[in-house]
Design an enzyme around this catalytic site. Structure first.
Site, PDB file in Angstrom:
ATOM      1  N   LYS A   1       0.955  -1.201   0.086  1.00  0.00           N
ATOM      2  CA  LYS A   1      -0.037   0.077   0.052  1.00  0.00           C
ATOM      3  C   LYS A   1       0.811   1.346  -0.097  1.00  0.00           C
ATOM      4  O   LYS A   1       1.744   1.394   0.982  1.00  0.00           O
ATOM      5  CB  LYS A   1      -0.936   0.006   1.323  1.00  0.00           C
ATOM      6  CG  LYS A   1      -2.077  -0.820   1.089  1.00  0.00           C
ATOM      7  CD  LYS A   1      -3.117  -0.438   0.286  1.00  0.00           C
ATOM      8  CE  LYS A   1      -3.731   1.014   0.858  1.00  0.00           C
ATOM      9  NZ  LYS A   1      -4.683   0.679   2.024  1.00  0.00           N
ATOM     10  N   HIS A   2       0.712   1.992  -0.981  1.00  0.00           N
ATOM     11  CA  HIS A   2       1.539   3.337  -1.083  1.00  0.00           C
ATOM     12  C   HIS A   2       2.877   3.164  -0.953  1.00  0.00           C
ATOM     13  O   HIS A   2       3.810   3.839  -0.150  1.00  0.00           O
ATOM     14  CB  HIS A   2       0.899   4.338   0.009  1.00  0.00           C
ATOM     15  CG  HIS A   2      -0.648   4.756  -0.247  1.00  0.00           C
ATOM     16  ND1 HIS A   2      -0.707   5.412  -1.476  1.00  0.00           N
ATOM     17  CD2 HIS A   2      -1.571   4.552   0.289  1.00  0.00           C
ATOM     18  CE1 HIS A   2      -2.230   5.778  -1.368  1.00  0.00           C
ATOM     19  NE2 HIS A   2      -2.704   5.034  -0.282  1.00  0.00           N
TER      20      HIS A   2
ATOM     21  N   ASN B   1      12.291   6.119   7.582  1.00  0.00           N
ATOM     22  CA  ASN B   1      12.903   5.105   8.292  1.00  0.00           C
ATOM     23  C   ASN B   1      11.871   3.966   8.508  1.00  0.00           C
ATOM     24  O   ASN B   1      10.697   4.034   8.332  1.00  0.00           O
ATOM     25  CB  ASN B   1      13.242   5.667   9.738  1.00  0.00           C
ATOM     26  CG  ASN B   1      14.266   6.695   9.819  1.00  0.00           C
ATOM     27  OD1 ASN B   1      15.389   6.334   8.977  1.00  0.00           O
ATOM     28  ND2 ASN B   1      14.257   7.742  10.632  1.00  0.00           N
TER      29      ASN B   1
ATOM     30  N   HIS C   1      13.995   4.998  -0.708  1.00  0.00           N
ATOM     31  CA  HIS C   1      12.972   6.247  -1.039  1.00  0.00           C
ATOM     32  C   HIS C   1      12.882   6.304  -2.552  1.00  0.00           C
ATOM     33  O   HIS C   1      13.351   5.775  -3.343  1.00  0.00           O
ATOM     34  CB  HIS C   1      13.723   7.609  -0.763  1.00  0.00           C
ATOM     35  CG  HIS C   1      13.949   7.575   1.072  1.00  0.00           C
ATOM     36  ND1 HIS C   1      12.801   7.997   1.735  1.00  0.00           N
ATOM     37  CD2 HIS C   1      14.635   7.728   1.711  1.00  0.00           C
ATOM     38  CE1 HIS C   1      13.387   7.924   3.031  1.00  0.00           C
ATOM     39  NE2 HIS C   1      14.572   7.754   3.057  1.00  0.00           N
TER      40      HIS C   1
END
Length: 392
Positions: free
Chosen positions: A67-68, A231, A392
């Site tokens: 999810k996302h 994180n 990221h």
């Protein structure tokens, strides 16, 4: 294979035009059904990398629920106990394949977060797995192949619009990856670090015994973190993530968030929770939400007079704070991974409250000694991996 796929829009409806493509080559994915969007493909491609690595590291079929652009759950195909079958809504008379077990575990880790997820499967999707996927609220699935029977079942979801993507398992991406932010191109080498038992060889605590199951679970934790927005911290038990804390600015907040999710997974197995007298035909999302509220610090949302009748045939006894603490204190054998070093021993203190006995983290903090002492206080085993896993 297509050279590009045009998308309806990007992350948001106002972000147009949008497409995916491979510079100077063909895409490794084929859309078999539906019209996946920008975020769908981000989840699909990150999820595929995760399950592919879990498969290679453990030799077991693997599944992930995304999810996302972070996993809500990830797991390998170990058999389900009767209790897990109950909390994952798998009938006892259904015969499960290893891949179906992996999916049930991945979806069942954090069912609230997995609502409307994207599924990634390491192996050919079989009928048993498709039948488990069918009743769940999900945006789509990516796998290297689908049996004809599984494909028929999946195509029937969402009135025929369910997103089904097939990926070429032989595809090897370029070693250098790029992305743009504010018109500026960022370039870096792909994170190709191999996560295996060798990464767990440096044990820094007084207790040094690391069972094979703990090694497997720590590897699952670290591979999951490799594809989790940082994180991040991940709790694992019995071959599946049970709590993922993603995208927090503070390490302790990661540990607390993931620990709370792990506690929920552990509490869902409490006999009092298993015996909740739900009304007939309550929907899965409503049941998930009701269980989460029941075991929370504010159970009156589902237990107050005039409210409990909506969910239960009779008003259940509440679980006191002492009841919950006593149950969690009985839980042991949880493994914990972190994508960067723990700066303080408070992370270990919090992990201990969720049954953690085994820890893997890069090390390198100026307070490593304090973190090691805290592990020794609770008789934990901790490995320094010397490998940061930011994503990221």
């Amino acid at each position: 294979m297509a050279r590009e796929i045009e998308l309806k829009y990007g992350c948001n409806p106002n972000q147009k035009p949008a497409r995916i493509y491979v510079e100077g080559g063909e895409l490794p994915v084929t859309v078999l059904n539906g019209k996946p969007g920008y975020i769908n493909f981000l989840d699909a491609l990150n999820g595929w990398q995760l399950v592919r690595e879990l498969r290679a590291a453990t030799g077991l079929p693997a599944a992930a629920s995304f999810k996302h652009v972070s996993p809500a759950g990830a797991a390998v195909g170990l058999p389900l106990s009767d209790v897990l079958r109950q909390i994952y809504f798998v009938r006892s008379d259904i015969e499960l394949t290893p891949l179906a077990c992996a999916y049930a575990r991945a979806r069942g880790a954090d069912r609230m977060s997995s609502f409307g997820d994207w599924i990634a499967l390491s192996d050919e999707c079989d009928l048993a797995t498709a039948l488990l996927i069918k009743p769940e609220v999900s945006d789509g699935v990516i796998a290297p192949a689908y049996t004809p029977e599984a494909l028929d079942v999946l195509k029937s979801k969402r009135k025929g619009g369910y997103n089904i993507v097939q990926i070429d398992p032989a595809y090897v991406p370029a070693q250098v990856e790029r992305k743009q932010v504010f018109g500026v191109t960022f370039e870096q080498g792909r994170n190709e670090c191999v996560i295996d038992e060798q990464m767990l060889s440096e044990i820094v605590t007084a207790r040094r015994e690391l069972p094979e199951a703990a090694k497997r679970d720590l590897i699952i934790s670290l591979i999951t973190l490799k594809y989790t927005q940082s994180n991040s911290v991940c709790y694992v038990k019995d071959g599946q993530a049970i709590g993922v804390g993603a995208g927090q600015q503070s390490r302790i907040h990661c540990t607390r968030l993931a620990g709370q999710k792990a506690d929920n997974w552990l509490m869902r197995q409490h006999p009092q929770v298993l015996a909740l007298p739900f009304v007939e035909n309550i929907g899965r999302p409503d049941r998930d939400n009701t269980v989460d509220v029941y075991i929370s610090d504010e159970p009156d949302e589902v237990l107050a007079e005039g409210r409990w009748q909506k969910f239960f045939t009779r008003r259940p006894e509440r679980l006191t704070a002492a009841d919950k603490r006593a149950w969690l204190d009985r839980q042991r054998g949880v493994s914990l991974g972190s994508d960067a070093f723990f700066p303080f021993g408070d992370n270990i203190e919090r992990a201990h409250r969720s049954g953690v006995d085994y820890v893997a983290q890069p090390g390198g903090s100026i307070r490593d000694d304090d973190v090691i002492r805290t592990c020794d206080l609770y008789d934990m085993v901790m490995c320094f991996t010397h490998q940061r896993l930011f994503h990221h």
